[in-house]
Scaffold this motif. Structure first.
Motif, PDB file in Angstrom:
ATOM      1  N   HIS A 393       0.814  -1.216   0.000  1.00 46.20           N
ATOM      2  CA  HIS A 393       0.000   0.000   0.000  1.00 46.20           C
ATOM      3  C   HIS A 393       0.849   1.267   0.000  1.00 46.20           C
ATOM      4  CE1 HIS A 393      -2.294   3.132   2.240  1.00 46.20           C
ATOM      5  NE2 HIS A 393      -3.313   2.696   1.540  1.00 46.20           N
ATOM      6  N   ASP A 394       1.909   1.266   0.815  1.00 43.86           N
ATOM      7  CA  ASP A 394       2.668   2.513   0.978  1.00 43.86           C
ATOM      8  C   ASP A 394       3.840   2.632   0.013  1.00 43.86           C
ATOM      9  OD1 ASP A 394       0.979   3.274   3.061  1.00 43.86           O
ATOM     10  OD2 ASP A 394       2.103   2.070   4.485  1.00 43.86           O
ATOM     11  N   VAL A 395       4.420   1.467  -0.347  1.00 47.66           N
ATOM     12  CA  VAL A 395       5.586   1.522  -1.234  1.00 47.66           C
ATOM     13  C   VAL A 395       5.191   1.159  -2.670  1.00 47.66           C
ATOM     14  CG1 VAL A 395       7.883   0.581  -1.689  1.00 47.66           C
ATOM     15  CG2 VAL A 395       7.161   1.006   0.673  1.00 47.66           C
ATOM     16  N   GLY A 396       4.576  -0.008  -2.834  1.00 54.69           N
ATOM     17  CA  GLY A 396       4.283  -0.516  -4.179  1.00 54.69           C
ATOM     18  C   GLY A 396       3.311   0.362  -4.950  1.00 54.69           C
ATOM     19  N   LEU A 397       2.183   0.648  -4.363  1.00 53.30           N
ATOM     20  CA  LEU A 397       1.175   1.425  -5.100  1.00 53.30           C
ATOM     21  C   LEU A 397       1.662   2.833  -5.414  1.00 53.30           C
ATOM     22  CD1 LEU A 397      -2.192   0.331  -3.403  1.00 53.30           C
ATOM     23  CD2 LEU A 397      -1.315  -0.333  -5.647  1.00 53.30           C
ATOM     24  N   GLN A 398       2.499   3.370  -4.534  1.00 48.13           N
ATOM     25  CA  GLN A 398       3.033   4.721  -4.813  1.00 48.13           C
ATOM     26  C   GLN A 398       4.298   4.663  -5.667  1.00 48.13           C
ATOM     27  OE1 GLN A 398       2.327   7.906  -1.808  1.00 48.13           O
ATOM     28  NE2 GLN A 398       2.616   6.260  -0.324  1.00 48.13           N
ATOM     29  N   ASP A 399       4.714   3.427  -5.976  1.00 48.17           N
ATOM     30  CA  ASP A 399       5.875   3.198  -6.849  1.00 48.17           C
ATOM     31  C   ASP A 399       7.122   3.942  -6.346  1.00 48.17           C
ATOM     32  OD1 ASP A 399       7.286   2.120  -8.884  1.00 48.17           O
ATOM     33  OD2 ASP A 399       6.432   3.367 -10.483  1.00 48.17           O
ATOM     34  N   LEU A 400       7.400   3.795  -5.071  1.00 49.06           N
ATOM     35  CA  LEU A 400       8.527   4.531  -4.482  1.00 49.06           C
ATOM     36  C   LEU A 400       9.804   3.697  -4.537  1.00 49.06           C
ATOM     37  CD1 LEU A 400       6.682   5.926  -1.323  1.00 49.06           C
ATOM     38  CD2 LEU A 400       7.233   7.140  -3.445  1.00 49.06           C
ATOM     39  N   PRO A 401      10.926   4.330  -4.826  1.00 49.05           N
ATOM     40  CA  PRO A 401      12.177   3.569  -4.920  1.00 49.05           C
ATOM     41  C   PRO A 401      12.767   3.237  -3.545  1.00 49.05           C
ATOM     42  CG  PRO A 401      12.571   5.868  -5.448  1.00 49.05           C
ATOM     43  CD  PRO A 401      11.094   5.744  -5.195  1.00 49.05           C
ATOM     44  N   VAL A 402      12.030   2.457  -2.799  1.00 49.53           N
ATOM     45  CA  VAL A 402      12.525   1.966  -1.508  1.00 49.53           C
ATOM     46  C   VAL A 402      13.236   0.644  -1.783  1.00 49.53           C
ATOM     47  CG1 VAL A 402      11.806   1.008   0.722  1.00 49.53           C
ATOM     48  CG2 VAL A 402      10.686   3.075  -0.187  1.00 49.53           C
ATOM     49  N   VAL A 403      14.388   0.440  -1.154  1.00 48.01           N
ATOM     50  CA  VAL A 403      15.128  -0.806  -1.370  1.00 48.01           C
ATOM     51  C   VAL A 403      14.973  -1.703  -0.147  1.00 48.01           C
ATOM     52  CG1 VAL A 403      17.376  -1.828  -1.888  1.00 48.01           C
ATOM     53  CG2 VAL A 403      16.792   0.451  -2.792  1.00 48.01           C
TER      54      VAL A 403
END
Ligand SMILES: Cc1ncc(C[n+]2csc(CCOP(=O)(O)OP(=O)(O)O)c2C)c(N)n1
Length: 607
Positions: A393-403
């Motif tokens: 919800h927070d990383v994938g859907l917002q497509d954020l470059p979190v590693v």
């Protein structure tokens, strides 16, 4: 003759004198030290709960009363007192005792644990069932100050306090998680510790005892007599009181007589009670008392892996961070386990140990990313399961470059069924925009981490703790994070697609007997699949090898792709059977799952 030799069930300690209980505590400590240094396991935590566990079994009647050990790594003394002393020598090895509570092992293990912060929820569930069924047993959740950093514990305390039902929560406060405990609650608890010397069992105690069923003068008289014998006061704990729990403490968690007296009071209370115990992690073993972190979990005979993905990963991140002030690293109470000690020392303002709070860790990373930083989330595969919705919800859907640096991926071994890191490929596969990589060796891990700095989407890099790859001259020629590397370029009907160092090692092992028997690819990008390679495999027998479960895994996705591309593709998936994988060494368990060089070569001969 040791008293311990005559203890085969909790009944055997009920008639012991206080002196004998103390002697028993000493004997259990020696037994633990001698045994766990050979088997490996959670030594320091268990040394800290010897008196508490004895007192619990002295006061309560297990298994009628339910003892729920949070995390469960500190349940060895409980195992010893509940008839499993002799089996402790097989602790954590294949077919031997589990390192955590397991109902299938003993009726005294009221709830299976392994992951943190579940005891209050589970206990409240028991309590509500008890109340509905009009039963009367006691329920005791034993939670450490480390486990109390997990958000789920607060959700449960809030619900428990409001419920007003009978349950005892024992807070085993040793000021340590694996490392020094962190966060606001840890600060609050240390304030209570300090203030204890300023208060003396005054009105709060009187008020508490007046609420007991023994109402009135007799209870207060009892309290007055009791007061005389107390070294510690009932102070503080306002926060728990606000939640709706009666707070008792802090008390000396190594004084058996005192713990017994307080447990007896707590069990008479009408509503939920929190009993705050102060203990020393590693108690009785001076080296562990001085350095409890090193003795939290020990390997048999102190073995440490020669080639560690974890250490390498943390160290590479340090060098990347040197010239890149945007790099931040997050751990959920596992600084040392994931190899971030150096990073923590070098870049304290870019390092965040959030406590046992995986969900928070992931959304924190999402926020950091939004704020212009490049966050690296270092969490074990198994614990990251907790944060599935935050990843999605927070990383994938917002497509954020979190590693995500996903440590202990694959079969992790002796910690057993609750700790195997075999589900992450499947859960990451469902997350929008997520790329999943697995390095074949330490060198490839460096390439992946260097690439990660430039990644524009969420990225997971999964690896086990120990690197099993032997250096076969398998240096990386050209690294492309989306392309599979051909490691054995032969013309063969068979093509093996192997994920990660362990599986590539098994494939190499198979090739030793017949180097021409299959073409081999290092499927470093688990997602996206290298469709340029797959599109060339029309009439081949494709064999996939992965250190993860079958359902929704790498092989399953290869099969899905090929079946949409070609009619009747021939795909054999080597992956783990669905269901739990018990404890043992990683290689024993991988073999048990039917992934070996021998089985692979037999499969090829037969098909
Ligand atoms: C969800 C989750 N994250 C991380 C861990 C790893 N872990 C095991 S024990 C532990 C520290 C627990 O500290 P505490 O509850 O205070 O117990 P102590 O060992 O100090 O007695 C951690 C972080 C875990 N078991 N579960």
């Amino acid at each position: 003759m040791r008293i311990l030799d005559n203890v085969t069930s909790p009944e055997d300690i009920k008639n012991l004198t206080l002196g004998e209980l103390k002697q028993l505590a000493g004997e259990i400590r020696s037994f633990l030290i001698n045994t766990v240094t050979l088997t490996g396991g959670h030594l320091a935590s268990n040394l800290g709960v010897v008196e508490l566990t004895i007192a619990l079994h002295y006061v309560f009647i297990s298994p009628d009363d339910k003892l729920i050990w949070d995390v469960g790594h500190q349940s060895y003394v409980h195992k010893i007192l509940t008839g499993r002393k002799d089996e402790l020598r097989g602790l954590r090895s294949k077919g031997g005792l589990s390192g955590f509570p397991k109902a299938s092992e003993s009726p005294h293990d009221a709830f299976d644990t392994g992951h943190s912060s579940t005891s209050v929820s589970a206990g409240l569930g028991y309590a509500r069932a008890r109340d509905i069924n009009r039963e009367s047993y006691d329920i005791i959740g034993i939670i450490g100050d480390g486990a109390l950093t997990g958000g789920m514990a607060y959700e449960a305390l809030s619900d428990l306090g409001a419920s007003k039902t009978r349950m005892i929560v024992i807070l085993n406060d040793n000021e340590m998680s694996i490392s020094q405990n962190v966060g606001g609650m840890a600060r609050y608890l240390s304030k209570i510790r300090i203030s204890k010397s300023y208060y003396r069992f005054k009105h709060s105690a009187r008020r508490f005892f007046e609420t007991l069923p023994l109402v009135g003068a007799s209870a207060v008289r009892l309290a007055d007599g009791f007061r005389e014998r107390l070294k510690y006061a009932l102070v503080g704990g306002k926060l728990f009181e606000q939640f709706g729990l009666k707070y008792i403490g802090p008390i000396d968690g190594h004084n058996i007589a005192e713990i017994i007296e307080y447990l007896n009071f707590a069990r008479e209370a009408e509503g939920p009670v929190l009993l705050h115990l102060l203990t020393k992690k590693g108690r009785g073993l001076p080296v562990a008392e001085i350095n409890p972190e090193a003795f939290h979990g020990i390997s048999p005979n102190g073995d440490t892996p020669a080639l560690s993905f974890s250490k390498k990963s943390g160290n590479i991140l340090c060098s990347i961070a040197e010239n890149n002030p945007k790099i931040t690293a997050i751990t959920a109470a596992m600084t040392e386990g994931v190899g971030l000690e150096n990073f923590a020392n070098l870049y304290p303002n870019r390092f965040f140990d959030v406590g046992i709070a995986e969900q928070h860790a992931v959304t924190l990373a999402a926020g950091l990313s939004k704020g212009g930083m490049r966050p690296y989330v270092y969490i074990y595969s198994t614990f990251l399961q907790r944060a599935y919705d935050q990843i999605l919800h927070d990383v994938g859907l917002q497509d954020l470059p979190v590693v995500f640096c996903v440590d202990r991926a694959g079969i992790s071994g002796p910690d057993g069924v609750t700790h195997q890191g075999v589900y992450d490929i499947s859960y990451f596969y469902t997350v929008p925009n997520m790329q999943i990589l697995a390095p074949k060796d330490l060198c490839e891990l460096s390439f992946m981490l260097e690439y990660s700095v430039t990644a524009t989407h969420p990225l997971a890099i999964r690896y086990p703790r120990t690197c099993t790859a032997v250096d076969n001259g398998r240096q990386i020629k050209a690294f492309n994070p989306f392309e599979w590397e051909c490691l054995n370029d032969v013309k063969s009907k068979y093509v093996v697609l192997a994920v990660g160092d362990r599986m590539i090692s098994i494939a190499y092992e198979t090739l030793k007997t017949d180097s021409k028997c299959f073409a081999l690819y290092n499927a470093r990008s688990i997602r996206p699949l290298d469709t340029a390679v797959l599109d060339r495999l029309k009439d081949k027998t494709v064999i996939t090898l992965e250190d993860g479960i079958r359902s929704g895994g790498f092989g399953a996705n290869v099969l899905l792709y090929l079946s949409e591309k070609f009619k009747n593709p021939n795909v054999k998936i080597f992956a783990y059977r669905d269901g739990g994988i018990e404890h043992g060494t990683a290689s024993e368990l991988i073999t048990e799952q039917g992934i070996t060089a021998k089985i692979l070569s037999e499969y090829i001969k037969k098909h």
